[in-house]
Design a protein around this motif. Structure first.
Motif, PDB file in Angstrom:
ATOM      1  N   SER A   1       0.828  -1.206   0.000  1.00 34.87           N
ATOM      2  CA  SER A   1       0.000   0.000   0.000  1.00 34.87           C
ATOM      3  C   SER A   1       0.860   1.253   0.000  1.00 34.87           C
ATOM      4  CB  SER A   1      -0.936   0.013   1.212  1.00 34.87           C
ATOM      5  OG  SER A   1      -1.882  -1.019   1.112  1.00 34.87           O
ATOM      6  N   THR A   2       1.937   1.236   0.776  1.00 32.89           N
ATOM      7  CA  THR A   2       2.846   2.378   0.824  1.00 32.89           C
ATOM      8  C   THR A   2       3.396   2.695  -0.559  1.00 32.89           C
ATOM      9  OG1 THR A   2       3.488   1.861   3.108  1.00 32.89           O
ATOM     10  CG2 THR A   2       5.000   3.259   1.838  1.00 32.89           C
ATOM     11  N   VAL A   3       3.856   1.655  -1.260  1.00 29.07           N
ATOM     12  CA  VAL A   3       4.433   1.840  -2.596  1.00 29.07           C
ATOM     13  C   VAL A   3       3.382   2.385  -3.564  1.00 29.07           C
ATOM     14  CG1 VAL A   3       5.405   0.598  -4.576  1.00 29.07           C
ATOM     15  CG2 VAL A   3       6.233   0.102  -2.255  1.00 29.07           C
ATOM     16  N   LEU A   4       2.171   1.824  -3.525  1.00 28.38           N
ATOM     17  CA  LEU A   4       1.119   2.271  -4.438  1.00 28.38           C
ATOM     18  C   LEU A   4       0.660   3.700  -4.134  1.00 28.38           C
ATOM     19  CD1 LEU A   4      -0.944  -1.027  -4.690  1.00 28.38           C
ATOM     20  CD2 LEU A   4       0.434   0.026  -6.500  1.00 28.38           C
ATOM     21  N   ILE A   5       0.548   4.042  -2.865  1.00 27.46           N
ATOM     22  CA  ILE A   5       0.121   5.397  -2.497  1.00 27.46           C
ATOM     23  C   ILE A   5       1.212   6.406  -2.875  1.00 27.46           C
ATOM     24  CG2 ILE A   5      -0.530   6.932  -0.608  1.00 27.46           C
ATOM     25  CD1 ILE A   5      -1.626   4.350   0.810  1.00 27.46           C
ATOM     26  N   ALA A   6       2.467   6.060  -2.613  1.00 28.55           N
ATOM     27  CA  ALA A   6       3.568   6.945  -3.004  1.00 28.55           C
ATOM     28  C   ALA A   6       3.597   7.111  -4.523  1.00 28.55           C
ATOM     29  CB  ALA A   6       4.895   6.403  -2.488  1.00 28.55           C
TER      30      ALA A   6
END
Length: 159
Positions: free
Chosen positions: A105-110
């Motif tokens: 999720s962190t990678v996708l949101i970033a």
């Protein structure tokens, strides 16, 4: 204590909560919806605003869950405040499959934040929308795509 369906029990097990007995799973099933629900709401606000800053700062939220099993920001909000309003138990530590999901999720949101920053709105909506859709599914069913990927890639790893 409410009775959980086999589907819900299986989904909680696959998120890494298999060490909990049925009574504990039943007790935590509702509270475990708080973090994905709140996180999804924040992502949707960031998408509606098309705000790279809001999404970029918002990426820190799941990152804390990926790094700190007992210190995810939204879990702390729940444990230190919200749960007391409902006389509910504190959330258990985040197991590895769910931590992995937070990392995805962190990678996708970033990526969504960077996309909006660079004027790639469609890509920003796709990346952020994937997280919002996954969070909605997790909130409503306890089925976690990130945990599914964890088990697919790291089936040999201990949970």
């Amino acid at each position: 204590m409410s009775t959980l369906t086999e589907f819900t029990k299986t989904n909680l097990d696959k998120q890494g909560f298999g060490n909990l007995d049925e009574a504990a799973k039943s007790c935590y099933a509702g509270p475990l919806r708080f973090t994905p629900a709140a996180g999804t709401a924040l992502i949707m606000v960031g998408l509606a605003l098309q705000s790279p800053a809001f999404l970029g700062v918002g990426a820190i939220v799941p990152l804390t869950g990926a790094i700190f099993p007992r210190g995810m920001i939204l879990d702390l909000v729940y444990n230190l405040g919200v749960r007391h309003l409902f006389h509910a138990p504190a959330l258990p530590p985040t197991p590895r499959p769910r931590q992995f999901s937070y990392l995805l999720s962190t990678v996708l949101i970033a990526g969504s934040a960077l996309s909006f920053f660079n004027g790639l709105s469609v890509l920003g909506f796709v990346l952020g929308g994937m997280v919002a859709l996954g969070g909605t599914i997790l909130t409503t069913t306890h089925w976690c795509l990130g945990s599914w990927f964890y088990r697919l890639f790291f089936s040999h790893a201990a949970v």
